[in-house]
Design a protein around this motif. Structure first.
Motif, mmCIF file in Angstrom:
data_model
loop_
_atom_site.group_PDB
_atom_site.id
_atom_site.type_symbol
_atom_site.label_atom_id
_atom_site.label_comp_id
_atom_site.label_asym_id
_atom_site.label_seq_id
_atom_site.Cartn_x
_atom_site.Cartn_y
_atom_site.Cartn_z
ATOM 1 N N THR A 73 0.541 -0.892 0.015
ATOM 2 C CA THR A 73 -0.085 -0.307 0.028
ATOM 3 C C THR A 73 0.443 1.338 0.031
ATOM 4 O O THR A 73 2.240 1.296 0.242
ATOM 5 C CB THR A 73 -1.345 -0.185 1.208
ATOM 6 N N PRO A 74 0.394 2.503 -0.485
ATOM 7 C CA PRO A 74 1.189 3.749 -0.788
ATOM 8 C C PRO A 74 2.154 4.239 1.162
ATOM 9 O O PRO A 74 2.923 4.673 0.666
ATOM 10 C CB PRO A 74 0.581 4.840 -0.569
ATOM 11 N N SER A 76 3.768 1.979 2.801
ATOM 12 C CA SER A 76 4.980 0.742 2.395
ATOM 13 C C SER A 76 4.432 -0.248 3.855
ATOM 14 O O SER A 76 5.615 -0.410 3.804
ATOM 15 C CB SER A 76 6.154 1.424 2.945
ATOM 16 N N ARG A 145 -2.089 2.799 -6.522
ATOM 17 C CA ARG A 145 -1.410 4.373 -5.860
ATOM 18 C C ARG A 145 -2.098 5.395 -5.362
ATOM 19 O O ARG A 145 -1.639 5.720 -4.635
ATOM 20 C CB ARG A 145 0.344 5.020 -6.995
ATOM 21 N N ASN A 146 -3.695 5.081 -5.366
ATOM 22 C CA ASN A 146 -4.584 6.039 -4.764
ATOM 23 C C ASN A 146 -4.581 5.555 -3.402
ATOM 24 O O ASN A 146 -4.891 6.261 -2.554
ATOM 25 C CB ASN A 146 -5.621 6.408 -6.002
ATOM 26 N N PRO A 200 1.605 2.348 -13.340
ATOM 27 C CA PRO A 200 1.709 3.669 -12.011
ATOM 28 C C PRO A 200 0.644 4.584 -11.873
ATOM 29 O O PRO A 200 0.278 5.253 -10.869
ATOM 30 C CB PRO A 200 2.924 3.922 -12.107
ATOM 31 N N ASP A 202 -2.256 4.235 -13.168
ATOM 32 C CA ASP A 202 -3.252 3.718 -12.556
ATOM 33 C C ASP A 202 -4.837 3.950 -13.016
ATOM 34 O O ASP A 202 -6.066 2.662 -12.825
ATOM 35 C CB ASP A 202 -4.373 4.692 -11.148
ATOM 36 N N HIS A 326 9.685 2.299 -7.069
ATOM 37 C CA HIS A 326 8.487 3.592 -7.310
ATOM 38 C C HIS A 326 9.415 4.366 -7.506
ATOM 39 O O HIS A 326 9.617 5.668 -8.046
ATOM 40 C CB HIS A 326 7.981 3.860 -6.042
ATOM 41 N N PRO A 420 6.405 1.385 -1.719
ATOM 42 C CA PRO A 420 6.965 2.594 -2.445
ATOM 43 C C PRO A 420 8.179 3.350 -1.369
ATOM 44 O O PRO A 420 8.491 4.154 -2.291
ATOM 45 C CB PRO A 420 5.833 3.721 -1.664
ATOM 46 N N PRO A 471 9.058 8.798 -4.858
ATOM 47 C CA PRO A 471 8.642 8.131 -5.856
ATOM 48 C C PRO A 471 9.132 8.976 -7.094
ATOM 49 O O PRO A 471 9.309 10.110 -7.082
ATOM 50 C CB PRO A 471 7.481 7.293 -6.110
ATOM 51 N N ILE A 474 5.949 10.874 -12.081
ATOM 52 C CA ILE A 474 4.984 8.942 -13.169
ATOM 53 C C ILE A 474 4.881 10.080 -14.056
ATOM 54 O O ILE A 474 4.013 10.749 -14.842
ATOM 55 C CB ILE A 474 3.531 9.277 -12.555
#
Length: 621
Positions: A73-74, A76, A145-146, A200, A202, A326, A420, A471, A474
């Protein structure tokens, strides 16, 4: 903006090409096993009792069924896992929702969720109205990533709150199937994606798919929510794959091409086989590509705009699952390097990939023995293998004993992932089991040391010397990939260049020549025999090859996955190494099915490098 102007604009934003830096030094890595729900030996209804799990939040079986670990998950601190709950009581007991194939989050920071568990089920108890017509394919879980969505096989799990939050409850969760329209009128169940990977950003994803004849192609498309579909199945709220590109460059160079009677190798060719994901920034597509060296299968990266190809790995062993950090500076791959599983056929370097016209399926299959895989996690910087640098084995610090972090009986599986913030890596393993051991197999089946006798485990590697990294931005990509081919519904796979059968000459990049004779199967088409004679052949001024090699492929029309090879090799190499690749007096006969990967052979094929001998595996091992 015209396409040419768009490409120039993108090129102006790309960093200048630089030589690869010196290899990184090995770093300190600590590996631990992550906790999973309690294990029960019986899957009978009600076997998961309150005595086993007082919180009544599910039990799992000893044998891995549908199990697969995903990424972080974002924050980490959580890892997504596909799991199968067993032994749940019957409804209306609240614990009955912890049943069957589900997707959960597992804590990766040593803490617990508010109820005291180290896991949280994301899909359990979701109302039927919120999960209509789910696709049964639920592999390769991936957190967007959201932080509010997850790819779950051929489905998208969507929550109104962050997945890790207590506010993400079943009533606030929806699960939607993914539909790939392939017919002109939009009817039918659509195409069958395989091993989907979320980009990345999404909203885009890539996937592989097999054609009716067994060929594999890779695709890239955009996810578009369709709340009320009127065509295609299922007629339920779903995500449609639109703006689909097939990752083929019909008029581009092929890896091997003929100009009259001369062969030419094209390292710049885009030959996307199995799609393996994206770089950390999403600017490159990762894939298994056509070999650059005989019997050596590698991972490549191709830029989504420019089509520039990078060879990420070159070690003779086999790599498949791969994931970028990332920050875009590292990748981790599950690789057989260190096992010597492939060295007997691929260890002799810088042989051009001519026999691969008939051996590539077998070369990509011998990495496994049925369900047993020989993968271990390897950490490599973004520039890939080079010189004497072949990365660092993540779990090398164990003592090799039963249940240790580097116990060779625990086989790495797909997919690994970076946190991440770049400080952790997660991967999962399965314990070798019958028939890959025991019975007629000379390998004795080990006893599991995992909790409850589990034959699968999730491993967390902490990169203890690293600080959290931001990261990479994107990469914004268009819906149409300039070098690929649009693939709207109703489109056929484009025709690609096929090397005709014939007699050819291939000149070494430095000196020498390879004379090849390629014959086609007179009944079924395709290549039947490739015979090559090498005379002082060299592509790198360090390896000089002489000798002969010939392989004949027997085609089985009813089973396109089956390779039967009749192989004769008498090669020797001088220069920076002294090496030979030789078959026994009667040659080497190999039979292997790419779906079962059971090694069966007669005769011998042995590669010797500077006195070190590598022999093919014994039958069934």
């Amino acid at each position: 903006m015209p396409p040419s102007h768009f490409l120039l604009a993108v090129l102006s934003l790309l960093p200048p090409i630089q030589a690869s830096p010196s290899p990184p030094v090995p770093e300190s890595i600590q590996v631990v096993e992550l906790p999973l729900p309690p294990v029960i030996s019986s899957s009978a209804e009600g076997a998961c009792t309150a005595a086993i799990n007082p919180r009544r939040t599910g039990c799992i079986s000893q044998v891995f069924e549908e199990f697969q670990a995903g990424d972080f998950t974002p924050d980490s601190n959580h890892v997504i896992v596909n799991i199968k709950f067993v032994g749940a009581p019957a409804a209306p007991d609240p614990a009955s929702t912890y049943s069957g194939e589900q997707v959960i989050l597992v804590k990766a920071d040593g803490t617990t969720f508010p109820n005291g568990d180290t896991w949280k089920c994301l899909s359990c108890g979701v109302p039927a109205s919120n999960a209509q017509s789910l696709d049964p394919e639920r592999d390769y879980p991936h957190v967007a990533r959201n932080g509010k969505q997850a790819l779950w096989g051929h489905n998208i799990l969507d929550c109104e709150a962050p997945l890790i939050s207590s506010e993400c409850t079943p009533n606030k969760t929806h699960i939607y199937p993914i539909h790939w329209p392939t017919s002109v009128d939009g009817s039918g169940s659509g195409g069958t994606p395989r091993e989907m990977r979320l980009h990345p950003d999404d909203i885009h994803m890539g996937w592989s798919s097999f054609t009716a004849t067994g060929g594999q192609h890779a695709y890239f498309g955009r996810l578009q929510f369709n709340p009320s579909p009127t065509t295609g199945l299922p007629l339920a709220p779903r995500y449609d794959l639109v703006d689909v590109n097939i990752l083929i460059q019909p008029n581009g160079a092929a890896p091997i091409m003929a100009n009259g009677t001369e062969l030419h190798l094209h390292d710049e060719a885009i030959s996307v086989g199995e799609l393996r994901g994206f770089s950390g920034a999403g600017d490159e597509i990762l894939y298994l590509g056509s070999p650059r060296e005989a019997n050596n299968l590698d991972v490549f990266a191709v830029h989504v705009i420019t089509g520039a190809v990078r060879r990420l790995t070159s070690h003779p062993e086999y790599i498949d699952p791969i994931a970028f950090s990332h920050d875009n500076n590292w990748f981790v791959g599950m690789d057989t390097r260190g096992s010597n599983r492939q060295m007997w056929m691929a260890g002799m370097r810088y042989i051009p990939p001519l026999i691969d016209l008939v051996t590539v399926t077998a070369a990509s299959s011998t990495r496994n023995n049925g369900a047993r895989r020989f993968f271990q996690p390897i950490l490599i910087d973004r520039h890939g293998d080079r010189g004497e640098y072949f990365g660092q084995q993540i779990n090398l610090a164990g003592d090799g004993s039963n249940g240790s972090i580097n116990d060779p009986n625990w086989n790495g599986r797909a997919d690994p992932a970076f946190s991440p913030d770049g400080t952790k890596i997660v991967y999962w393993q399965a314990l070798v089991s019958s028939p890959a051991c025991g019975g007629a197999n000379p390998l004795t089946c080990p006893v599991s040391s995992a909790p409850g006798g589990r034959t699968y485990r999730v491993m967390l590697a902490s990169l203890t010397e690293r600080q959290p990294q931001d990261p990479a931005p994107i990469f914004k990509i268009p819906d149409t990939i300039p070098w690929a081919t649009l693939f709207p519904p109703g489109t056929s796979v484009p025709t690609q260049y096929t090397l005709p059968a014939g007699n050819y000459t291939l000149h070494g990049k430095v000196h020498g020549v390879a004379r090849a004779r390629i014959t086609a199967n007179p009944t079924y088409g395709g290549y039947e025999t490739v015979s090559v004679e090498y005379e002082d052949y060299s592509d790198d001024n360090g390896h000089v090859i002489n000798g002969t090699e010939s392989v004949t492929l027997t085609i089985t029309p009813t089973d396109p996955w089956l390779s039967k090879l009749d192989w004769y090799s008498d090669l020797y190499e001088t220069g920076v190494v002294t090496a030979t690749k030789r078959t026994g007096p009667g040659g080497f006969q190999l039979s292997i099915n790419a779906q079962t990967n059971i090694f069966e052979a007669e005769g011998t094929l042995t590669t010797t490098i500077d006195g070190i001998v590598y022999k093919q595996p014994a039958n069934g091992t």
